[in-house]
Write a protein that holds these residues in place. Structure first.
Motif, PDB file in Angstrom:
ATOM      1  N   ASN A 183       0.778  -1.241   0.000  1.00  0.00           N
ATOM      2  CA  ASN A 183       0.000   0.000   0.000  1.00  0.00           C
ATOM      3  C   ASN A 183       0.805   1.284   0.000  1.00  0.00           C
ATOM      4  O   ASN A 183       0.258   2.339  -0.316  1.00  0.00           O
ATOM      5  N   LEU A 184       2.045   1.260   0.390  1.00  0.00           N
ATOM      6  CA  LEU A 184       2.825   2.487   0.477  1.00  0.00           C
ATOM      7  C   LEU A 184       3.816   2.544  -0.671  1.00  0.00           C
ATOM      8  O   LEU A 184       4.695   1.705  -0.787  1.00  0.00           O
ATOM      9  N   LYS A 185       3.658   3.521  -1.522  1.00  0.00           N
ATOM     10  CA  LYS A 185       4.536   3.679  -2.675  1.00  0.00           C
ATOM     11  C   LYS A 185       5.162   5.069  -2.633  1.00  0.00           C
ATOM     12  O   LYS A 185       4.517   6.049  -2.289  1.00  0.00           O
ATOM     13  N   ALA A 186       6.403   5.157  -3.015  1.00  0.00           N
ATOM     14  CA  ALA A 186       7.093   6.445  -3.066  1.00  0.00           C
ATOM     15  C   ALA A 186       6.573   7.248  -4.254  1.00  0.00           C
ATOM     16  O   ALA A 186       6.151   6.692  -5.270  1.00  0.00           O
ATOM     17  N   ALA A 187       6.603   8.558  -4.117  1.00  0.00           N
ATOM     18  CA  ALA A 187       6.217   9.428  -5.218  1.00  0.00           C
ATOM     19  C   ALA A 187       7.215   9.257  -6.359  1.00  0.00           C
ATOM     20  O   ALA A 187       8.413   9.085  -6.125  1.00  0.00           O
ATOM     21  N   PRO A 188       6.747   9.311  -7.603  1.00  0.00           N
ATOM     22  CA  PRO A 188       7.682   9.168  -8.716  1.00  0.00           C
ATOM     23  C   PRO A 188       8.629  10.363  -8.777  1.00  0.00           C
ATOM     24  O   PRO A 188       8.283  11.472  -8.364  1.00  0.00           O
ATOM     25  N   ALA A 189       9.805  10.141  -9.301  1.00  0.00           N
ATOM     26  CA  ALA A 189      10.788  11.218  -9.434  1.00  0.00           C
ATOM     27  C   ALA A 189      10.406  12.079 -10.633  1.00  0.00           C
ATOM     28  O   ALA A 189      10.475  11.632 -11.778  1.00  0.00           O
ATOM     29  N   ILE A 190       9.978  13.318 -10.374  1.00  0.00           N
ATOM     30  CA  ILE A 190       9.548  14.206 -11.457  1.00  0.00           C
ATOM     31  C   ILE A 190      10.378  15.477 -11.521  1.00  0.00           C
ATOM     32  O   ILE A 190      10.101  16.345 -12.335  1.00  0.00           O
ATOM     33  N   ALA A 191      11.386  15.597 -10.679  1.00  0.00           N
ATOM     34  CA  ALA A 191      12.204  16.809 -10.660  1.00  0.00           C
ATOM     35  C   ALA A 191      12.871  17.006 -12.013  1.00  0.00           C
ATOM     36  O   ALA A 191      13.258  16.055 -12.682  1.00  0.00           O
ATOM     37  N   GLY A 192      12.999  18.263 -12.415  1.00  0.00           N
ATOM     38  CA  GLY A 192      13.670  18.589 -13.670  1.00  0.00           C
ATOM     39  C   GLY A 192      13.088  19.835 -14.294  1.00  0.00           C
ATOM     40  O   GLY A 192      12.282  20.548 -13.689  1.00  0.00           O
ATOM     41  N   ASN A 193      13.497  20.104 -15.522  1.00  0.00           N
ATOM     42  CA  ASN A 193      13.027  21.251 -16.282  1.00  0.00           C
ATOM     43  C   ASN A 193      12.018  20.783 -17.321  1.00  0.00           C
ATOM     44  O   ASN A 193      12.278  19.834 -18.066  1.00  0.00           O
ATOM     45  N   TYR A 194      10.880  21.474 -17.406  1.00  0.00           N
ATOM     46  CA  TYR A 194       9.832  21.152 -18.362  1.00  0.00           C
ATOM     47  C   TYR A 194       9.598  22.365 -19.252  1.00  0.00           C
ATOM     48  O   TYR A 194       9.279  23.450 -18.767  1.00  0.00           O
ATOM     49  N   LEU A 215       8.194  29.172 -22.115  1.00  0.00           N
ATOM     50  CA  LEU A 215       8.304  29.028 -20.671  1.00  0.00           C
ATOM     51  C   LEU A 215       8.972  27.720 -20.280  1.00  0.00           C
ATOM     52  O   LEU A 215       8.812  26.707 -20.954  1.00  0.00           O
ATOM     53  N   VAL A 216       9.693  27.780 -19.160  1.00  0.00           N
ATOM     54  CA  VAL A 216      10.314  26.592 -18.588  1.00  0.00           C
ATOM     55  C   VAL A 216       9.908  26.524 -17.120  1.00  0.00           C
ATOM     56  O   VAL A 216      10.032  27.503 -16.382  1.00  0.00           O
ATOM     57  N   LEU A 217       9.395  25.356 -16.719  1.00  0.00           N
ATOM     58  CA  LEU A 217       9.046  25.095 -15.328  1.00  0.00           C
ATOM     59  C   LEU A 217      10.147  24.229 -14.744  1.00  0.00           C
ATOM     60  O   LEU A 217      10.432  23.155 -15.266  1.00  0.00           O
ATOM     61  N   THR A 218      10.778  24.712 -13.684  1.00  0.00           N
ATOM     62  CA  THR A 218      11.805  23.937 -12.989  1.00  0.00           C
ATOM     63  C   THR A 218      11.182  23.400 -11.711  1.00  0.00           C
ATOM     64  O   THR A 218      10.704  24.169 -10.880  1.00  0.00           O
ATOM     65  N   ILE A 219      11.166  22.073 -11.580  1.00  0.00           N
ATOM     66  CA  ILE A 219      10.566  21.438 -10.404  1.00  0.00           C
ATOM     67  C   ILE A 219      11.665  20.813  -9.567  1.00  0.00           C
ATOM     68  O   ILE A 219      12.527  20.110 -10.082  1.00  0.00           O
ATOM     69  N   GLU A 220      11.623  21.087  -8.274  1.00  0.00           N
ATOM     70  CA  GLU A 220      12.490  20.439  -7.295  1.00  0.00           C
ATOM     71  C   GLU A 220      11.586  19.581  -6.413  1.00  0.00           C
ATOM     72  O   GLU A 220      10.457  19.964  -6.135  1.00  0.00           O
ATOM     73  N   GLN A 221      12.089  18.436  -5.987  1.00  0.00           N
ATOM     74  CA  GLN A 221      11.247  17.487  -5.270  1.00  0.00           C
ATOM     75  C   GLN A 221      11.941  16.958  -4.029  1.00  0.00           C
ATOM     76  O   GLN A 221      13.126  16.665  -4.047  1.00  0.00           O
ATOM     77  N   GLU A 263       3.364  11.896 -17.448  1.00  0.00           N
ATOM     78  CA  GLU A 263       3.323  10.658 -18.210  1.00  0.00           C
ATOM     79  C   GLU A 263       4.637  10.547 -18.975  1.00  0.00           C
ATOM     80  O   GLU A 263       4.881  11.332 -19.888  1.00  0.00           O
ATOM     81  N   ARG A 264       5.466   9.619 -18.570  1.00  0.00           N
ATOM     82  CA  ARG A 264       6.812   9.429 -19.129  1.00  0.00           C
ATOM     83  C   ARG A 264       7.593  10.728 -19.015  1.00  0.00           C
ATOM     84  O   ARG A 264       7.877  11.176 -17.936  1.00  0.00           O
ATOM     85  N   THR A 302       0.729  21.473 -22.138  1.00  0.00           N
ATOM     86  CA  THR A 302       1.604  20.308 -22.281  1.00  0.00           C
ATOM     87  C   THR A 302       3.031  20.823 -22.197  1.00  0.00           C
ATOM     88  O   THR A 302       3.368  21.838 -22.804  1.00  0.00           O
ATOM     89  N   ALA A 303       3.859  20.129 -21.438  1.00  0.00           N
ATOM     90  CA  ALA A 303       5.271  20.504 -21.312  1.00  0.00           C
ATOM     91  C   ALA A 303       6.109  19.235 -21.422  1.00  0.00           C
ATOM     92  O   ALA A 303       5.728  18.188 -20.913  1.00  0.00           O
ATOM     93  N   GLN A 304       7.244  19.350 -22.088  1.00  0.00           N
ATOM     94  CA  GLN A 304       8.149  18.215 -22.272  1.00  0.00           C
ATOM     95  C   GLN A 304       9.351  18.373 -21.355  1.00  0.00           C
ATOM     96  O   GLN A 304       9.914  19.464 -21.245  1.00  0.00           O
ATOM     97  N   LYS A 305       9.748  17.285 -20.734  1.00  0.00           N
ATOM     98  CA  LYS A 305      10.909  17.312 -19.853  1.00  0.00           C
ATOM     99  C   LYS A 305      12.171  17.419 -20.699  1.00  0.00           C
ATOM    100  O   LYS A 305      12.337  16.707 -21.682  1.00  0.00           O
ATOM    101  N   GLU A 306      13.027  18.331 -20.280  1.00  0.00           N
ATOM    102  CA  GLU A 306      14.303  18.504 -20.967  1.00  0.00           C
ATOM    103  C   GLU A 306      15.309  17.503 -20.424  1.00  0.00           C
ATOM    104  O   GLU A 306      15.267  17.150 -19.245  1.00  0.00           O
TER     105      GLU A 306
END
Length: 179
Positions: free
Chosen positions: A44-55, A71-77, A145-146, A165-169
């Motif tokens: 039942n306990l799952k870690a959050a997926p790694a999504i950090a990066g620039n989109y 635009l570029v979205l930079t996410i830190e996690q 998604e991917r 829609t944003a694509q990860k760099e």
């Protein structure tokens, strides 16, 4: 030798059947509890997926005032907690400077996706219609998604949300310094 026999006799008197039964039940209970908790955690306990990066956003899918910007979205996690910056596309030197700034967006990863909100400074195209001074209030909800981030963005509390829609760099490769 008689002292050793006396010591053994004292120990045997303290280890009665009741004491052994108590310790056996206690150890068995702890072992069973550990197995139950471990089984629950694995299923039942799952870690959050790694999504950090620039989109990088596709400008065609942004609100009108941002369609001219790239635009570029930079996410830190950190686990389920997210922070980030939303900026107009900039040079590599500007990105390093921006990375040192405090994040302007805060949020959390939840089972259905990410939520980020905050006040973003200096969105060039949106200064007139949605800004308070030089800042724009931004709310984002999306799913990853991917290598793609899809969701909704709104620039004020009153404005309707727009799909984006944003694509990860790809992460920049570290350069080797030759001496």
């Amino acid at each position: 030798m008689p002292n050793a026999q006396l010591l053994i006799t004292k120990i045997m008197n303290h280890l009665s059947l009741k004491s052994l039964a108590f310790y056996g039940v206690a150890i068995g209970s702890v072992s069973l509890l550990f197995k139950v908790v471990s089984a629950y955690g694995e299923t039942n306990l799952k870690a959050a997926p790694a999504i950090a990066g620039n989109y990088r956003f596709d400008p065609k899918n942004l609100p009108e005032c941002l369609q001219s910007d790239s635009l570029v979205l930079t996410i830190e996690q950190s686990g389920v907690y997210l922070s980030g910056n939303l900026r107009s596309d900039s040079s590599e030197a500007d990105r390093e400077k921006i990375a040192e700034e405090a994040p302007s967006l805060q949020g959390k990863w939840e089972t259905q996706g990410l939520n980020l909100s905050g006040v973003v400074p200096n969105l060039a195209g949106c200064r007139d219609s949605t800004a308070t001074g030089q800042n724009s209030s931004v709310k984002m909800r999306g799913i990853v998604e991917r290598e793609s981030l899809k969701g909704k963005i709104s620039l004020t509390d009153k404005a309707g949300a727009t799909d984006f829609t944003a694509q990860k760099e790809a992460a920049p490769k570290p350069q080797k310094n030759e001496h």
